[in-house]
Write an enzyme that holds these catalytic residues in place. Sequence first.
Site, PDB file in Angstrom:
ATOM      1  N   ALA A   1       0.856  -1.187   0.000  1.00 39.52           N
ATOM      2  CA  ALA A   1       0.000   0.000   0.000  1.00 39.52           C
ATOM      3  C   ALA A   1       0.892   1.236   0.000  1.00 39.52           C
ATOM      4  O   ALA A   1       2.117   1.140   0.148  1.00 39.52           O
ATOM      5  CB  ALA A   1      -0.902   0.018   1.225  1.00 39.52           C
ATOM      6  N   LYS A   2       0.305   2.381  -0.193  1.00 43.55           N
ATOM      7  CA  LYS A   2       1.029   3.649  -0.052  1.00 43.55           C
ATOM      8  C   LYS A   2       0.009   4.750   0.131  1.00 43.55           C
ATOM      9  O   LYS A   2      -1.142   4.612  -0.289  1.00 43.55           O
ATOM     10  CB  LYS A   2       1.860   3.927  -1.316  1.00 43.55           C
ATOM     11  CG  LYS A   2       3.020   4.882  -1.087  1.00 43.55           C
ATOM     12  CD  LYS A   2       4.178   4.163  -0.438  1.00 43.55           C
ATOM     13  CE  LYS A   2       5.337   5.084  -0.179  1.00 43.55           C
ATOM     14  NZ  LYS A   2       6.525   4.306   0.205  1.00 43.55           N
ATOM     15  N   GLY A   3       0.433   5.849   0.749  1.00 48.41           N
ATOM     16  CA  GLY A   3      -0.490   6.957   0.919  1.00 48.41           C
ATOM     17  C   GLY A   3       0.248   8.267   0.842  1.00 48.41           C
ATOM     18  O   GLY A   3       1.477   8.295   0.754  1.00 48.41           O
TER      19      GLY A   3
END
Length: 419
Positions: free
Chosen positions: A107-109
């Site tokens: 994931a990444k944000g």
Amino acid sequence: MEMEWDDPLYRSTVALFEHTAEAMDLDVNIRRRLRHPDRAVIVTFPIRMDDGSVEIFHGYRVQHNNTRGPFKGGVRYALDVNLGETTALAMLMTVKCALMGIPFGGAKGGVRVDPTKLSRSELQRLTRRFTAEIINDIGPNFDIPAPDMGTTQQTMAWMMDTYSQNKGRAVPAVVTGKPISIGGSLLRNQATGRGVVYMVEDAAREVNLDLGKASAAVQGFGNVGGEAARRLHQLGVKVVGIGDVHGGIHAPDGIDIPLLDAHFASTGTILGFPGSEDIETSAILELPVDVLIPAATSGVIHEGNVARLRCRILAEGANGPVTAAADGVLRERGDIFVIPDVLANAGGVTVSYFEWVQSLQMFFWSADEIDQRLRQLMSRAFTEVHEVSRDRGVDMRTAAMMHGLARVAEAMKVRGLFP
Ligand code: NAD
């Protein structure tokens, strides 16, 4: 390519996935599935600034694949954060976790903001509101954020507190990279930079380079670049160039890193360091050195400068520092030993995994235990990737991607397709 994801790093990353899928003859359905994330959350939210005005910010959380475990990935605060870049970084996280053999997905944000222009209280409000916006999309068994460019331990403490206030109890395992006082892990702060240098040590053995007589240049003097420079200096490597967003410094006789730390602490910049010459930050990449570590941002090695690289080992501290086109040139050149990002900077997520396990168990390990386990996991991954590279006759980046993607594909196949 569908326009909503379009971004240079996304294009580069999909090209790399395609190149790898071709080389390993990956199942066509898995290949198509992994081009896009499972979910992508876009939020916009208002923040009251210190002068009383209200600004609107864009935030993202992209969850690429969780076949092997909960989603895991950093949160970036930078002006170029967008959906495509965040997605590309989430895709790389899926491969990185699989490659390291740790039970997470990718994931990444991020939030599109220049964090250096915000006061501490503005940053706190921004972090808490962003966390509140994605509160149902994260969780200790679901998706676990960590620091990345522009975010720190303090950012993670605010995220952990916002999440915990909402749940009515302390939930330390919802983030990693948090301060020790609230359940953070020893060495998490140093883990990525330290891991980069462990990989440089392993690569140096492969190319018969004596690090005690070697020189290095590092782009980025933040969490990753700063620690990598410190470790190299401790190993006796002559660090002759360092660059950051404001410029670079060059000293052919070597930079005393502890003195540079003191200079940075007192002046707020690496520039003007006594005994060095100020140069363009991009010139750092072209210095004649044994070891080059890009540890700042993506796309810095491109078609325009790749032919001028003069290093023996390229250790990618940053995510995606080499564009797809430049990667093709590196493969043709074949004279540079590349330690690709998914391997070189995996120390961060590895100690994040250790931190998550410690937070869940409320039982904490010593620095020596963490360091030993970090080195063990990283060197194991290095050996495995190097073997794939040798056995299949492919470059290290393709080998790392093949190794990671094979594990993801195996897990996807054994779990089967729902419904
Ligand atoms: P950071 O914010 O602590 O430091 C970033 C550094 O890069 C700063 O010195 C900044 O001045 C410099 N920089 C930014 N833009 C630049 C530009 N255009 N040109 C030259 N220098 C520039 O960030 P960090 O945590 O050290 O992350 C650096 C890279 O490492 C990112 O690509 C990140 O995704 C990657 N990474 C970080 C971690 C981690 O644990 N922090 C883990 C894996 C990968």
